[in-house]
Design a protein around this motif. Structure first.
Motif, short mmCIF file in Angstrom:
data_model
loop_
_atom_site.label_atom_id
_atom_site.label_comp_id
_atom_site.label_asym_id
_atom_site.label_seq_id
_atom_site.Cartn_x
_atom_site.Cartn_y
_atom_site.Cartn_z
N SER A 90 97.74 38.77 75.32
CA SER A 90 97.39 40.06 74.76
C SER A 90 98.48 40.51 73.81
N VAL A 91 98.07 41.23 72.78
CA VAL A 91 99.00 41.83 71.82
C VAL A 91 98.65 43.30 71.70
N ASN A 92 99.63 44.15 71.89
CA ASN A 92 99.40 45.61 71.90
C ASN A 92 98.28 45.99 72.87
N GLU A 147 95.64 44.32 73.64
CA GLU A 147 94.34 43.75 73.31
C GLU A 147 94.35 42.24 73.50
N SER A 189 92.35 39.33 66.04
CA SER A 189 93.57 38.85 66.70
C SER A 189 94.60 38.39 65.69
N GLU A 198 95.03 39.70 62.78
CA GLU A 198 95.62 40.93 62.27
C GLU A 198 96.68 41.48 63.23
N LEU A 199 96.39 41.41 64.52
CA LEU A 199 97.36 41.88 65.51
C LEU A 199 98.67 41.09 65.41
N LEU A 202 100.95 42.04 62.39
CA LEU A 202 101.50 43.38 62.24
C LEU A 202 103.02 43.33 62.08
N PHE A 211 104.81 44.85 66.74
CA PHE A 211 103.80 44.63 67.77
C PHE A 211 104.48 44.28 69.08
#
Length: 495
Positions: free
Chosen positions: A156-158, A160, A178, A180-181, A184, A187
């Motif tokens: 998971s990242v942030n 999500e 994902s 895009e996450l 960032l 993050f």
């Protein structure tokens, strides 16, 4: 890259240009897609390795300039034209970029990163989800400062979950959301671990990260191991970057000073890079074959004919004794080599293996390589497709990186497109990745078993199998690319 005689290239252009020169406006103004597509077409028609397989690239395919422009205009963007109009279905590696500055930065190892180099695998229970595993951490980065280590897992990242998208061919890619996450500037990765049922579960811990501009030295680890009074060099080399040839040569100077008797070359995450650096590396490993042929190039039939008619020597890559800045190569004169490979090992890494096999004993340890035995070149929108030409179009930053030649080694062996199968197979075990450069790390340990003639330990031969489908570097413009640094001798007339 050696030079073609100008007179031969002038003849070649005269025979095959079809009077397709693009008029250029002396005043800076907006560029049209048609102008860009004309540049793309000209470059592909001249250099593309698989030109004979693309009818539209035949020199006499179009009856007039208008017919050609109609074909070019049937594609809405330069990218659509390149991939769907010119590139053959079996070509996995030719590509186009709308910003060659980014590509050049990538070739130099410059990127925006948190410092985590990771692989991505599918969740065994649901392929719609993925998890990342840290392969290694770049020094002096936010990740190294935050305590990220090889073998850490996160899904998971942030907050999500990492999700995937199914491709038409049955494979999977990381979803756009994902990606895009993970791109960032700031993050947080949420750590996970395997439970007793080998299912991935969150630990509740997270690590905050930022991305910074970073220049990566591909010489990640260079050390000498002393085992049973035997000195063995270990080099983890992660990319063939011309601007780090000095650092690579210095590593071999130290190996030479240490008096190593064997070398383990760790290319498990090396997706390739400069052909010229690969040639230098083979010469560092050996040294006793200076001037002998490593590889023989084969371009498309028309370019091949120009080489053969002018100077066939231009088609040969040979062992040499100096690097790009003319420093003498530090050669080890080894008669055998042990190479660690995985499914991320490609292009210039595979050239090193294939090129050395006729001369010394080469044993590979790990898993099958990618199978990329073609070289590419960067073509810019100028009269001679060169970056350093006064005619370089200032109205856009498009460039193309088409495959331009394949090769065979001195024994006539062509690398298999299915990849190089290891002599000693061992898949990285996500539950026991080990410490890179440590003699107990499973893949290095297996290589040392062969060097020392000891029985392999069973403890590193098992483990869960996960479908590894991508890695962080596949977002880089130079992912799994092997390229030559210079064009054949450029012309100073309109193409």
């Amino acid at each position: 890259m050696k030079k073609i005689a100008s007179s031969l290239l002038i003849l070649f252009f005269a025979l095959f240009s079809l009077s397709c020169s693009t008029d250029r406006d002396d005043e800076l103004g907006p560029v049209s897609f048609l102008e860009i597509k004309n540049f793309i077409y000209d470059g592909m028609q001249l250099y593309y390795l698989y030109k004979p397989e693309v009818p539209e690239l035949a020199n006499d395919f179009f009856e007039s300039r208008e017919d050609r422009n109609d074909f070019l205009n049937s594609f809405d963007t330069p990218e659509n034209f390149f991939y769907n109009g010119l590139v053959t279905p079996g070509d996995r590696f030719s590509f186009i970029t709308d910003d060659y500055r980014e590509l050049e930065r990538s070739f130099a190892g410059i990127s925006k990163t948190s410092g985590i180099e990771y692989g991505l695998s599918l969740d065994r229970n649901d392929p719609n989800f993925a998890f990342a595993w840290v392969r290694y951490v770049l020094p002096d980065t936010p990740a190294s400062a935050a305590g990220v280590e090889r073998g850490m897992l996160f899904n998971s990242v942030n907050g999500e979950r990492l999700t995937t998208t199914a491709n038409a061919d049955g494979t999977y890619s990381l979803s756009a959301g994902s990606r895009e996450l993970l791109n960032l500037d700031v993050f947080s990765i949420d750590l996970a671990e395997f439970d007793t049922n080998d299912d991935l579960q969150p630990t509740g811990a997270s690590i905050d990260l930022t991305q910074v501009e970073y220049t990566e030295n591909p010489v990640y680890i260079a050390k000498t191991l002393t085992i049973n009074n035997r000195k063995i060099g270990y080099l983890m080399y992660n990319a063939y970057r011309r601007n780090f040839d000095v650092q690579l040569n210095n590593a071999f100077a130290q190996f030479k000073a240490d008096g190593i008797e064997d070398l383990v070359l760790d290319l498990r995450y090396n997706g390739g890079g400069s052909v010229e650096t690969a040639i230098d590396l083979t010469s560092m490993i050996t040294g006793q074959f200076n001037g002998q042929v490593i590889t023989k190039q084969r371009w498309n039939p028309e370019v091949q004919a120009v080489f053969e008619a002018g100077n066939p020597e231009n088609l040969l890559d040979r062992f040499d004794n100096s690097i790009s800045n003319k420093d003498a190569i530090n050669s080890l004169n080894l008669t055998r080599l042990f190479v660690i490979t995985t499914g991320s090992t490609a292009s210039a890494s595979e050239l090193t293996i294939i090129g050395l096999k006729p001369y010394i004993e080469v044993k590979t340890i790990g898993t099958t390589t990618v199978g990329k035995f073609e070289a590419s070149i960067t073509l810019y929108d100028s009269d001679n497709f060169s970056r350093n030409d006064d005619s370089l179009n200032p109205r856009h930053f498009y460039a193309i990186q088409p495959l331009v030649y394949t090769y065979e080694n001195s024994a006539g062996t062509v690398g298999p497109p299915t990849g190089i199968i290891p002599d000693f197979e061992l898949r990285e075990n996500l539950t026991n990745l080990g410490v890179l450069g440590d003699e107990n790390e499973p893949l290095l340990s297996l290589a040392l078993d062969q060097i020392l003639g000891r029985s392999p330990s069973g403890k590193s031969r098992s483990g869960m199998k996960f479908e590894h489908f991508t890695a962080v570097e596949n977002q880089s413009p130079d992912f799994q690319r092997m390229y030559i640094d210079n064009l054949p001798e450029a012309l100073h007339n309109k193409r």
